[in-house]
Enzyme design. Structure first.
Site, PDB file in Angstrom:
ATOM      1  CE  LYS A 205       4.027   5.379   2.558  1.00  0.00           C
ATOM      2  NZ  LYS A 205       2.980   6.106   1.862  1.00  0.00           N
ATOM      3  NE  ARG A 215       6.042   5.132  -5.021  1.00  0.00           N
ATOM      4  CZ  ARG A 215       7.238   4.931  -4.352  1.00  0.00           C
ATOM      5  NH1 ARG A 215       8.385   4.669  -5.043  1.00  0.00           N
ATOM      6  NH2 ARG A 215       7.354   5.265  -3.055  1.00  0.00           N
ATOM      7  CE  LYS A 228       6.812   8.720  -3.248  1.00  0.00           C
ATOM      8  NZ  LYS A 228       5.349   8.437  -3.039  1.00  0.00           N
ATOM      9  CD  GLU A 244       8.685   9.030  12.040  1.00  0.00           C
ATOM     10  OE1 GLU A 244       7.506   9.550  12.347  1.00  0.00           O
ATOM     11  OE2 GLU A 244       9.317   9.372  11.177  1.00  0.00           O
ATOM     12  CE  LYS A 259       1.506   2.388   2.128  1.00  0.00           C
ATOM     13  NZ  LYS A 259       1.680   3.611   1.730  1.00  0.00           N
ATOM     14  CB  SER A 285       0.533  -2.085  -4.680  1.00  0.00           C
ATOM     15  OG  SER A 285       1.707  -1.387  -4.477  1.00  0.00           O
ATOM     16  CE1 TYR A 324      -4.899  -1.545  -3.091  1.00  0.00           C
ATOM     17  CE2 TYR A 324      -2.979  -2.354  -2.331  1.00  0.00           C
ATOM     18  CZ  TYR A 324      -3.563  -1.354  -2.781  1.00  0.00           C
ATOM     19  OH  TYR A 324      -2.945  -0.052  -2.506  1.00  0.00           O
TER      20      TYR A 324
HETATM   21  C1  PBG Z   1       1.110   7.686  -1.194  1.00  0.00           C
HETATM   22  C2  PBG Z   1       0.919   6.266  -0.703  1.00  0.00           C
HETATM   23  C3  PBG Z   1       1.733   5.336  -1.194  1.00  0.00           C
HETATM   24  C4  PBG Z   1       0.895   4.218  -0.803  1.00  0.00           C
HETATM   25  C5  PBG Z   1      -0.089   4.624   0.143  1.00  0.00           C
HETATM   26  N1  PBG Z   1      -0.058   5.949  -0.131  1.00  0.00           N
HETATM   27  C6  PBG Z   1       2.788   5.181  -2.022  1.00  0.00           C
HETATM   28  C7  PBG Z   1       4.231   5.870  -1.909  1.00  0.00           C
HETATM   29  O1  PBG Z   1       4.322   6.213  -0.449  1.00  0.00           O
HETATM   30  O2  PBG Z   1       4.724   6.071  -2.470  1.00  0.00           O
HETATM   31  C8  PBG Z   1       1.381   2.538  -0.872  1.00  0.00           C
HETATM   32  C9  PBG Z   1       0.241   1.771  -1.078  1.00  0.00           C
HETATM   33  C10 PBG Z   1       0.370   0.376  -1.842  1.00  0.00           C
HETATM   34  O3  PBG Z   1       1.627   0.291  -2.231  1.00  0.00           O
HETATM   35  O4  PBG Z   1      -0.298  -0.389  -1.810  1.00  0.00           O
HETATM   36  N2  PBG Z   1       2.077   8.646  -0.261  1.00  0.00           N
END
Ligand code: PBG
Length: 336
Positions: A205, A215, A228, A244, A259, A285, A324
């Site tokens: 990720k 968010r 992050k 990982e 992701k 998203s 989505y």
């Molecule tokens: C939380 C999480 C995130 C997403 C899924 N779980 C956001 C992040 O790590 O800040 C992102 C999903 C998306 O953008 O559709 N840990």
């Protein structure tokens, strides 16, 4: 693979367009096919009843109260979508520095999980494990000063996973990127007798700007201080993703995820080729909003771009996609 030059004579013995001359001919030689079985549908939850609240940065996506989420899961199941993934919106006044609502068995995710499993037993429920929907600082872990505390966070994640599984969650999906969390959660599940709970780890990720609209959807954008990058991966790295993934498999993951999705298809292919594990990708998203925004303006052909973007994941080697667009795609696939 045979030597492609030797296998294909040159023009005009070979005319690549022959196999593309008609719809039936193209279907006959299609190498990859998107199916409803490839779709996992993320749903955003909000407190209340009979409530659908639009997410401004994600055209066409709503936050759903539990009863609406049940209806959404029923519709998803009626099209054969195998899994819904649940994400809670949490208002600022319910957040705190430790994100303690994460392991409250009465939190929104647990209530929705119980309601969906009761009403729609034949759909899988996936729950994200990470503290960011619940922390006042918007981070996935516990802070000491401005440093994320790995091992203390892992303990909190185990508690969060357990309340979700006790509510009926089928697939635990840790998205936090703490080290050692898959092993700790697996041990926690086994010790509590939850032998059949699957873990889909967000194994590779990345620290991505494409999560912006998410968010917003869960109420974290105002909260998040800093970024992050001390836990999510650097977008510049590919080999690190394999390390990982290897660790998460060794610790007990049943499925792995990459992701974001489309900008990281090279990673999907490398992970699938290297490990042969059930491998998933998350069309996040920001990817959704780019496409949905262009559809809204009439810049893209909606049906075609949805199917094309999801088929790309299959071609890259993914076994499924969190998207989505899942319900839209399922409807398109049902139409044929
Ligand atoms: C939380 C999480 C995130 C997403 C899924 N779980 C956001 C992040 O790590 O800040 C992102 C999903 C998306 O953008 O559709 N840990």
């Amino acid at each position: 693979m045979t030597d492609r030059k030797a296998a294909s004579p040159s023009f005009p013995a070979t005319r690549m367009r022959r196999n593309r001359k008609a719809d039936w001919a193209r279907r006959l030689v299609a190498e990859n096919t998107l199916s409803v079985n490839d779709l996992l549908w993320p749903l955003f939850l909000v407190d209340g009843e009979n409530k659908r609240e639009s997410v401004p940065t994600m055209p066409g996506v709503d936050r759903l109260s539990v009863d609406e989420a049940v209806r959404a899961a029923e519709e998803a199941a009626s099209f054969g979508i195998p899994v819904v993934a649940l994400f809670p919106y949490t208002a600022a006044d319910k957040r705190n520095p430790t994100g303690s609502l994460a392991h409250d068995p009465e939190n929104l995710v647990c209530r929705a999980t119980r309601a969906i499993k009761e009403a729609v037993p034949n759909i899988g429920v996936l729950c994200d494990v990470a503290l960011d929907p619940y922390t006042s600082h918007g981070h996935d872990g516990l802070l000491s000063g401005d440093i994320i505390q790995n091992d203390e966070t892992v303990e909190a994640l185990v508690k969060q996973a357990l309340v979700q599984v006790e509510a009926g969650c089928d697939i635990i999906a840790p998205s936090d990127m703490m080290d050692g969390r898959i092993g700790a959660i697996r041990k926690g599940l086994e010790d509590a007798g939850h032998k059949d709970t699957q873990i889909m780890s967000y194994a590779a990720k990345y620290a991505s700007a494409f999560y912006g609209p998410f968010r917003d959807a869960i109420g974290s954008s105002g909260a998040l201080k800093g970024d992050k990058r001390t836990y999510q991966m650097d977008p510049a790295n590919g080999n690190e993703a394999l390390r990982e993934v290897a660790l998460d498999i060794a610790e007990g993951a049943d499925m792995v995820m990459v992701k974001p999705g489309l900008p990281y298809l090279d990673i999907v292919t490398r992970v699938k080729d290297e490990f042969g594990m059930p491998t998933f990708a998350y069309q996040v998203s920001g990817e959704y909003s780019m496409i949905a925004g262009a559809i809204e303006r009439g810049w893209f052909d909606r049906d075609r771009v949805i199917v094309e973007s999801l088929t790309a994941f299959k071609r890259a080697g993914a076994d499924g996609v969190l998207t989505y667009f899942a319900l839209d795609a399922a409807k398109l696939l049902a139409k044929g």
